[in-house]
Structure formats: C-alpha cells, structure tokens
Design an enzyme around this catalytic site. Structure first.
Site, mmCIF file in Angstrom:
data_model
loop_
_atom_site.group_PDB
_atom_site.id
_atom_site.type_symbol
_atom_site.label_atom_id
_atom_site.label_comp_id
_atom_site.label_asym_id
_atom_site.label_seq_id
_atom_site.Cartn_x
_atom_site.Cartn_y
_atom_site.Cartn_z
ATOM 1 N N ASP A 66 0.844 -1.196 0.000
ATOM 2 C CA ASP A 66 0.000 0.000 0.000
ATOM 3 C C ASP A 66 0.882 1.250 0.000
ATOM 4 O OD1 ASP A 66 -3.208 0.520 1.041
ATOM 5 O OD2 ASP A 66 -1.790 2.193 1.153
ATOM 6 N N GLN B 71 -14.002 2.665 1.770
ATOM 7 C CA GLN B 71 -13.458 2.275 0.462
ATOM 8 C C GLN B 71 -13.231 3.511 -0.400
ATOM 9 O OE1 GLN B 71 -15.788 -0.608 -1.755
ATOM 10 N NE2 GLN B 71 -14.165 -0.882 -3.286
ATOM 11 N N SER B 72 -12.041 3.604 -0.975
ATOM 12 C CA SER B 72 -11.724 4.755 -1.831
ATOM 13 C C SER B 72 -11.372 4.343 -3.252
ATOM 14 C CB SER B 72 -10.573 5.570 -1.224
ATOM 15 O OG SER B 72 -9.416 4.776 -1.085
ATOM 16 N N HIS C 148 -10.417 -5.172 -3.123
ATOM 17 C CA HIS C 148 -9.071 -5.406 -2.587
ATOM 18 C C HIS C 148 -9.143 -5.827 -1.132
ATOM 19 C CE1 HIS C 148 -10.026 -1.094 -2.307
ATOM 20 N NE2 HIS C 148 -9.349 -1.078 -1.170
ATOM 21 N N ILE C 149 -8.227 -6.702 -0.786
ATOM 22 C CA ILE C 149 -8.072 -7.177 0.588
ATOM 23 C C ILE C 149 -6.841 -6.494 1.169
ATOM 24 C CG2 ILE C 149 -7.521 -9.184 2.026
ATOM 25 C CD1 ILE C 149 -8.904 -10.931 -0.100
ATOM 26 N N HIS C 150 -7.019 -5.831 2.314
ATOM 27 C CA HIS C 150 -5.865 -5.266 3.023
ATOM 28 C C HIS C 150 -5.285 -6.336 3.942
ATOM 29 C CE1 HIS C 150 -6.809 -0.847 2.364
ATOM 30 N NE2 HIS C 150 -8.016 -1.339 2.197
HETATM 31 P P1 DGP Z 1 -9.588 1.508 0.443
HETATM 32 O O1 DGP Z 1 -9.602 2.776 1.249
HETATM 33 O O2 DGP Z 1 -10.037 0.300 1.221
HETATM 34 O O3 DGP Z 1 -10.297 1.673 -0.876
HETATM 35 O O4 DGP Z 1 -8.052 1.242 0.142
HETATM 36 C C1 DGP Z 1 -7.386 1.770 -0.947
HETATM 37 C C2 DGP Z 1 -5.922 1.707 -0.646
HETATM 38 O O5 DGP Z 1 -5.202 1.899 -1.854
HETATM 39 C C3 DGP Z 1 -5.437 2.789 0.317
HETATM 40 O O6 DGP Z 1 -4.994 2.171 1.524
HETATM 41 C C4 DGP Z 1 -4.283 3.465 -0.412
HETATM 42 C C5 DGP Z 1 -3.989 2.530 -1.557
HETATM 43 N N1 DGP Z 1 -3.564 3.193 -2.765
HETATM 44 C C6 DGP Z 1 -4.211 4.207 -3.394
HETATM 45 N N2 DGP Z 1 -3.533 4.570 -4.486
HETATM 46 C C7 DGP Z 1 -2.455 3.751 -4.567
HETATM 47 C C8 DGP Z 1 -1.380 3.634 -5.506
HETATM 48 O O7 DGP Z 1 -1.268 4.344 -6.506
HETATM 49 N N3 DGP Z 1 -0.452 2.683 -5.245
HETATM 50 C C9 DGP Z 1 -0.530 1.859 -4.157
HETATM 51 N N4 DGP Z 1 0.452 0.960 -4.003
HETATM 52 N N5 DGP Z 1 -1.531 1.928 -3.269
HETATM 53 C C10 DGP Z 1 -2.475 2.878 -3.470
#
Ligand code: DGP
Length: 112
Positions: A29, A92-93, A98-100
């Site tokens: 992330d 969620q953004s 996706h799984i964290h």
């Molecule tokens: P969520 O908030 O659950 O939708 O998680 C989205 C995640 O994606 C957030 O923790 C940050 C990550 N993220 C957003 N943009 C990028 C990117 O360009 N590269 C990576 N590696 N992660 C990203």
C-alpha cells in the site's frame, strides 16, 4: 473507466509487487497503516466491491484468501489483520475489490 488498480495490474503505474499469478496481484500500500500493509486484488475488473461479487466468483474469492494467508506467512506475520472496506461509508476509496493485509503491530478492537 480504468481504476488506479487496473493501471497497476497493467504495469502502467509502478507498485511494489510482492506476489502475482494469473488471477491476482499483491502489492504494498502506498499509504501504509502498519509496518506491513499489502493489498491483494483480483485481476478481473468486474468486481468493484465485495457486495458486487457473484456465486461465479466463489473460487476466485477463495483464491484471494488463500494467497492472503500465504503472503502473510511469507512476510513472517504470525498475527495480522485482514480488511475489506465495502463502500464509501466503510472507507473504500478505490472501487476495485481489494483485501488489506495489515501486520507488524498490535491492533485494537473495535476498529474506528
Ligand atoms: P480503500 O480505502 O479500502 O479503498 O483502500 C485503498 C488503498 O489503496 C489505500 O490504503 C491506499 C492505496 N492506494 C491508493 N492509491 C495507490 C497507488 O497508486 N499505489 C498503491 N500501491 N496503493 C495505493
């Protein structure tokens, strides 16, 4: 419209990839919330969030969870938290399922 994660799958945007196979991709992330913070995503783009998944996705969803535990083991995480944010109000953004995987520190409960 292609999400950010589709661009990562297509290698149009760089990411720190920790695992890849025909069905999924896992990468670190960009905004880590723990010492280890990895996202596991399916390569298909049709599941924008968990609640959009259909019975036909059963084996794919199982695959993502099996890979989640293998990746956590490879990262030497005995304990870790697995999170799926489903929808804007749940945090969620990015609208590509996706799984964290979060690990390397203690976590409190309930989550914020
Ligand atoms: P969520 O908030 O659950 O939708 O998680 C989205 C995640 O994606 C957030 O923790 C940050 C990550 N993220 C957003 N943009 C990028 C990117 O360009 N590269 C990576 N590696 N992660 C990203």
């Amino acid at each position: 419209m292609a999400t950010l994660f589709k661009k990562i799958i297509d290698k149009e945007i760089p990411a720190s990839i920790v695992y890849e196979d025909d069905l999924c991709l896992a990468f670190r992330d960009i905004n880590p919330q723990a010492p280890v913070h990895i996202l596991v995503i399916p390569k298909i783009t049709s599941i924008d969030k968990l609640s959009s998944a259909q019975p036909q996705h059963q084996s794919l969803l199982g695959h993502l969870l099996i890979k989640t535990q293998e990746i956590a083991r490879a990262e030497n995480l005995p304990d870790y938290r697995v999170v799926i944010n489903n929808g804007e109000k749940a945090g969620q953004s990015v609208f590509h399922l996706h799984i964290h995987i979060l690990g390397g520190r203690d976590f409190s409960w309930p989550p914020g």
